[in-house]
Design a protein around this motif. Structure first.
Motif, PDB file in Angstrom:
ATOM      1  N   SER A   9       0.855  -1.190   0.000  1.00 48.03           N
ATOM      2  CA  SER A   9       0.000   0.000   0.000  1.00 48.03           C
ATOM      3  C   SER A   9       0.885   1.231   0.000  1.00 48.03           C
ATOM      4  CB  SER A   9      -0.896   0.020   1.241  1.00 48.03           C
ATOM      5  OG  SER A   9      -1.618   1.242   1.325  1.00 48.03           O
ATOM      6  N   ASP A  10       0.340   2.327  -0.529  1.00 46.91           N
ATOM      7  CA  ASP A  10       1.133   3.560  -0.519  1.00 46.91           C
ATOM      8  C   ASP A  10       1.345   4.098   0.892  1.00 46.91           C
ATOM      9  OD1 ASP A  10      -1.428   4.549  -0.026  1.00 46.91           O
ATOM     10  OD2 ASP A  10      -1.492   5.888  -1.763  1.00 46.91           O
ATOM     11  N   ILE A  11       0.476   3.722   1.843  1.00 49.67           N
ATOM     12  CA  ILE A  11       0.597   4.243   3.201  1.00 49.67           C
ATOM     13  C   ILE A  11       1.653   3.500   4.018  1.00 49.67           C
ATOM     14  CG2 ILE A  11      -1.111   2.799   4.381  1.00 49.67           C
ATOM     15  CD1 ILE A  11      -0.698   6.635   4.685  1.00 49.67           C
ATOM     16  N   TYR A  12       2.140   2.370   3.525  1.00 47.39           N
ATOM     17  CA  TYR A  12       3.162   1.628   4.254  1.00 47.39           C
ATOM     18  C   TYR A  12       4.493   2.337   4.099  1.00 47.39           C
ATOM     19  CZ  TYR A  12      -0.343  -2.152   4.067  1.00 47.39           C
ATOM     20  OH  TYR A  12      -1.492  -2.909   4.156  1.00 47.39           O
ATOM     21  N   GLY A  13       4.880   3.043   5.122  1.00 42.16           N
ATOM     22  CA  GLY A  13       6.109   3.835   5.102  1.00 42.16           C
ATOM     23  C   GLY A  13       5.903   5.240   5.639  1.00 42.16           C
ATOM     24  N   VAL A  48      -5.677   6.334   2.086  1.00 37.97           N
ATOM     25  CA  VAL A  48      -5.267   6.882   3.380  1.00 37.97           C
ATOM     26  C   VAL A  48      -4.035   7.737   3.144  1.00 37.97           C
ATOM     27  CG1 VAL A  48      -4.680   6.371   5.774  1.00 37.97           C
ATOM     28  CG2 VAL A  48      -6.047   4.725   4.467  1.00 37.97           C
ATOM     29  N   ARG A  49      -4.085   8.970   3.599  1.00 34.12           N
ATOM     30  CA  ARG A  49      -2.913   9.838   3.441  1.00 34.12           C
ATOM     31  C   ARG A  49      -2.678  10.582   4.745  1.00 34.12           C
ATOM     32  NH1 ARG A  49      -5.314  14.574  -0.595  1.00 34.12           N
ATOM     33  NH2 ARG A  49      -7.193  15.046   0.618  1.00 34.12           N
ATOM     34  N   PHE A  50      -1.419  10.952   4.966  1.00 32.22           N
ATOM     35  CA  PHE A  50      -1.064  11.709   6.159  1.00 32.22           C
ATOM     36  C   PHE A  50      -1.013  13.192   5.828  1.00 32.22           C
ATOM     37  CE2 PHE A  50       0.830   7.634   7.704  1.00 32.22           C
ATOM     38  CZ  PHE A  50       0.090   7.549   8.873  1.00 32.22           C
ATOM     39  N   ILE A  51      -1.791  13.980   6.562  1.00 31.85           N
ATOM     40  CA  ILE A  51      -1.779  15.436   6.444  1.00 31.85           C
ATOM     41  C   ILE A  51      -1.300  15.988   7.779  1.00 31.85           C
ATOM     42  CG2 ILE A  51      -3.125  17.508   5.978  1.00 31.85           C
ATOM     43  CD1 ILE A  51      -2.969  15.667   3.577  1.00 31.85           C
ATOM     44  N   ASP A  52      -0.098  16.589   7.783  1.00 31.69           N
ATOM     45  CA  ASP A  52       0.495  17.114   9.019  1.00 31.69           C
ATOM     46  C   ASP A  52       0.525  16.049  10.120  1.00 31.69           C
ATOM     47  OD1 ASP A  52       0.853  19.646   7.860  1.00 31.69           O
ATOM     48  OD2 ASP A  52      -1.180  20.257   8.399  1.00 31.69           O
ATOM     49  N   GLY A  53       0.866  14.833   9.712  1.00 38.66           N
ATOM     50  CA  GLY A  53       1.017  13.743  10.665  1.00 38.66           C
ATOM     51  C   GLY A  53      -0.265  13.054  11.069  1.00 38.66           C
ATOM     52  N   THR A  54      -1.394  13.506  10.525  1.00 44.17           N
ATOM     53  CA  THR A  54      -2.678  12.905  10.856  1.00 44.17           C
ATOM     54  C   THR A  54      -3.220  12.133   9.660  1.00 44.17           C
ATOM     55  OG1 THR A  54      -3.195  14.710  12.389  1.00 44.17           O
ATOM     56  CG2 THR A  54      -5.043  13.368  11.638  1.00 44.17           C
ATOM     57  N   ALA A  55      -3.676  10.912   9.907  1.00 43.92           N
ATOM     58  CA  ALA A  55      -4.219  10.094   8.826  1.00 43.92           C
ATOM     59  C   ALA A  55      -5.573  10.639   8.397  1.00 43.92           C
ATOM     60  CB  ALA A  55      -4.355   8.650   9.273  1.00 43.92           C
ATOM     61  N   GLU A  56      -5.777  10.719   7.100  1.00 46.20           N
ATOM     62  CA  GLU A  56      -7.020  11.224   6.525  1.00 46.20           C
ATOM     63  C   GLU A  56      -7.437  10.306   5.388  1.00 46.20           C
ATOM     64  OE1 GLU A  56      -7.595  15.593   5.345  1.00 46.20           O
ATOM     65  OE2 GLU A  56      -7.326  14.629   3.398  1.00 46.20           O
ATOM     66  N   HIS A  67      -8.152   1.426   0.191  1.00 45.39           N
ATOM     67  CA  HIS A  67      -7.644   0.865   1.448  1.00 45.39           C
ATOM     68  C   HIS A  67      -8.662   1.006   2.583  1.00 45.39           C
ATOM     69  CE1 HIS A  67      -3.591   0.172   3.739  1.00 45.39           C
ATOM     70  NE2 HIS A  67      -4.563  -0.546   4.236  1.00 45.39           N
ATOM     71  N   ARG A  68      -9.234   2.183   2.705  1.00 41.91           N
ATOM     72  CA  ARG A  68     -10.332   2.431   3.633  1.00 41.91           C
ATOM     73  C   ARG A  68     -11.305   3.366   2.932  1.00 41.91           C
ATOM     74  NH1 ARG A  68      -8.161  -1.239   5.622  1.00 41.91           N
ATOM     75  NH2 ARG A  68      -7.617  -1.610   7.821  1.00 41.91           N
ATOM     76  N   ILE A  69     -12.578   3.257   3.283  1.00 39.78           N
ATOM     77  CA  ILE A  69     -13.617   3.981   2.573  1.00 39.78           C
ATOM     78  C   ILE A  69     -13.771   5.397   3.122  1.00 39.78           C
ATOM     79  CG2 ILE A  69     -16.028   3.945   1.858  1.00 39.78           C
ATOM     80  CD1 ILE A  69     -14.323   1.569   0.819  1.00 39.78           C
ATOM     81  N   ASP A  70     -13.730   6.373   2.233  1.00 39.06           N
ATOM     82  CA  ASP A  70     -13.976   7.772   2.579  1.00 39.06           C
ATOM     83  C   ASP A  70     -15.489   7.955   2.651  1.00 39.06           C
ATOM     84  OD1 ASP A  70     -14.286  10.491   2.771  1.00 39.06           O
ATOM     85  OD2 ASP A  70     -13.052  10.984   1.020  1.00 39.06           O
ATOM     86  N   THR A  71     -16.008   8.127   3.849  1.00 30.93           N
ATOM     87  CA  THR A  71     -17.460   8.191   4.021  1.00 30.93           C
ATOM     88  C   THR A  71     -18.040   9.569   3.701  1.00 30.93           C
ATOM     89  OG1 THR A  71     -17.181   8.632   6.394  1.00 30.93           O
ATOM     90  CG2 THR A  71     -17.496   6.340   5.719  1.00 30.93           C
ATOM     91  N   SER A  72     -17.212  10.471   3.201  1.00 33.48           N
ATOM     92  CA  SER A  72     -17.727  11.770   2.758  1.00 33.48           C
ATOM     93  C   SER A  72     -17.971  11.792   1.250  1.00 33.48           C
ATOM     94  CB  SER A  72     -16.748  12.895   3.145  1.00 33.48           C
ATOM     95  OG  SER A  72     -15.559  12.819   2.365  1.00 33.48           O
ATOM     96  N   VAL A  73     -17.546  10.734   0.564  1.00 28.89           N
ATOM     97  CA  VAL A  73     -17.658  10.669  -0.900  1.00 28.89           C
ATOM     98  C   VAL A  73     -18.498   9.455  -1.285  1.00 28.89           C
ATOM     99  CG1 VAL A  73     -16.379  10.460  -3.073  1.00 28.89           C
ATOM    100  CG2 VAL A  73     -15.394  11.770  -1.177  1.00 28.89           C
ATOM    101  N   PRO A  74     -19.566   9.640  -2.042  1.00 30.63           N
ATOM    102  CA  PRO A  74     -20.337   8.467  -2.499  1.00 30.63           C
ATOM    103  C   PRO A  74     -19.419   7.461  -3.180  1.00 30.63           C
ATOM    104  CG  PRO A  74     -21.493  10.500  -3.048  1.00 30.63           C
ATOM    105  CD  PRO A  74     -20.140  10.903  -2.544  1.00 30.63           C
ATOM    106  N   ILE A  75     -19.583   6.191  -2.861  1.00 29.70           N
ATOM    107  CA  ILE A  75     -18.688   5.171  -3.408  1.00 29.70           C
ATOM    108  C   ILE A  75     -18.742   5.152  -4.929  1.00 29.70           C
ATOM    109  CG2 ILE A  75     -20.391   3.297  -3.239  1.00 29.70           C
ATOM    110  CD1 ILE A  75     -16.554   3.059  -2.632  1.00 29.70           C
ATOM    111  N   GLU A  76     -19.871   5.545  -5.517  1.00 29.04           N
ATOM    112  CA  GLU A  76     -19.991   5.566  -6.972  1.00 29.04           C
ATOM    113  C   GLU A  76     -19.017   6.558  -7.604  1.00 29.04           C
ATOM    114  OE1 GLU A  76     -23.988   4.292  -5.320  1.00 29.04           O
ATOM    115  OE2 GLU A  76     -22.521   5.871  -4.853  1.00 29.04           O
ATOM    116  N   ILE A  77     -18.717   7.638  -6.900  1.00 28.62           N
ATOM    117  CA  ILE A  77     -17.787   8.652  -7.419  1.00 28.62           C
ATOM    118  C   ILE A  77     -16.368   8.096  -7.451  1.00 28.62           C
ATOM    119  CG2 ILE A  77     -16.785  10.928  -6.977  1.00 28.62           C
ATOM    120  CD1 ILE A  77     -19.670  11.022  -8.023  1.00 28.62           C
ATOM    121  N   THR A  78     -15.955   7.475  -6.351  1.00 30.29           N
ATOM    122  CA  THR A  78     -14.621   6.858  -6.303  1.00 30.29           C
ATOM    123  C   THR A  78     -14.501   5.752  -7.344  1.00 30.29           C
ATOM    124  OG1 THR A  78     -14.526   7.328  -3.926  1.00 30.29           O
ATOM    125  CG2 THR A  78     -12.951   5.718  -4.789  1.00 30.29           C
TER     126      THR A  78
END
Length: 346
Positions: A61-65, A93-101, A131-142
């Protein structure tokens, strides 16, 4: 030297044509979350040993590291090795200022894919998971953006990780889902009621992470003693002292049965996952060739129905103490997304 002389069987993962080794290799622990990163040359040797042994399905995964695990696989898959492997990676999953988003927006999906292709040094990713579902975006869009990436040849097959049954159904209606990745083991069985049946109804393959209970089903309570300060298992409920003491009873019963079967506890726990069906592919992770070889031997271990039932009695739901993950972390139970009608293009 190959892990065993007999060929490792192949399975069809999902209904779209992807074929993989019946057991995969989870690569996360080589670079992240389970302590300090391991030496790159050693991990390249392990990855190539796995492929030579017939375990060709590699998971990263891109988040591993972040990013370093994909770079490692990119180095391991040079010199003709890429053509011998089925490569799965993930975004979301991405880190923004050390916080996972979490992010499932189309522009991000595309940028993440381009980044993974570059780090892995490949033209196409065999299986690309959210990797994990963004619950702010309809899955159909992703899924719409992932479908475009398939049409462009940048990815071959689409997967979701830790997705609810309703999210899986909605996603599958946009473009066929090839695999759902989820946690499943003797002591983690919460997906059996709804997620597994949904996958089977829709012809979706099941990829199992942490089939060895993050090491507990292999080593028992002593695994906790090996955790470094950087090991995220230190914070997990099941690995807290009061729960480890109670869960030790499960391991002792597992170990006793393994002794009767002439195998290790880990091989027995892994064989239990394999016996769930030919649509199931566990991806145990390791950083040692000898442990990899032990895991491969689970493929040849046969369990009778009464032995399966006995194993399941050891780790019944009320016997396992502690949640499988920390509160607040995204999982299939919290992965439903808003309706498509709510989406406003930016």
């Amino acid at each position: 030297m190959a892990a065993q002389s007999t060929a490792i069987r192949r399975i069809k993962l999902g209904s779209q044509g992807l074929e993989v080794s019946a057991q995969g290799l989870g690569c996360m622990g080589m670079s992240a979350f389970y302590g300090s990163p391991k030496p790159v040359p050693d991990m390249i040797a392990l990855i190539r040993h796995a492929i030579s042994s017939g375990v060709t399905f590699l998971d990263t995964s891109d988040i591993y590291g972040p990013f370093t695990n994909e770079i490692l696989l990119g180095k391991a898959l040079t010199e003709g090795w890429r053509e011998k492997a089925e490569l799965a990676t993930k975004f979301g999953v991405r880190f923004i200022d050390g916080t996972a988003e979490l992010c499932g927006k189309p522009a991000y999906v595309r940028a993440a894919c381009e980044g993974s292709l570059k780090r892995l040094g490949v033209d196409s990713i065999d299986l690309y998971y959210q990797h994990r579902i963004d619950t702010s975006v309809p899955i159909e869009i992703t899924m719409g953006e992932l479908k475009k990436l398939v049409e462009e040849g940048k990815i071959k097959y689409i997967g979701l990780s830790e997705a609810s049954a309703s999210t899986i159904r909605r996603a599958h209606a946009v473009h066929p889902i090839t695999a759902i990745q989820l946690e499943w083991s003797l002591w983690t069985r919460d997906s059996e009621k709804e997620i597994i049946p949904t996958c089977r109804e829709l012809g979706i393959g099941i990829v199992v992470y942490s089939p060895l209970g993050r090491g507990f089903l292999s080593y028992g309570p002593q695994v906790v003693e090996s955790f470094s300060e950087q090991d995220h298992r230190k914070e997990m409920p099941r690995f807290q002292a009061e729960n480890v003491e109670k869960n030790a009873e499960i391991f002792e019963r597992l170990k006793e049965m393994a002794s009767r079967k002439g195998c290790t506890p880990g091989q027995l726990a892994l064989a239990w996952v394999h016996h769930q069906g030919d649509d199931v592919c566990p991806i145990p992770g390791t950083t040692k060739i000898e442990n990899f070889n032990d895991n491969v031997r689970a493929l040849s271990l046969k369990l009778a129905p009464e032995e399966m039932a006995e194993l399941e009695s050891y780790a019944s739901e009320d016997a396992v103490k502690g949640a499988r993950q920390n509160d607040g972390l995204s999982n299939w139970m919290t992965s439903d997304t808003p309706p498509l009608s709510s989406w406003k293009w930016e």
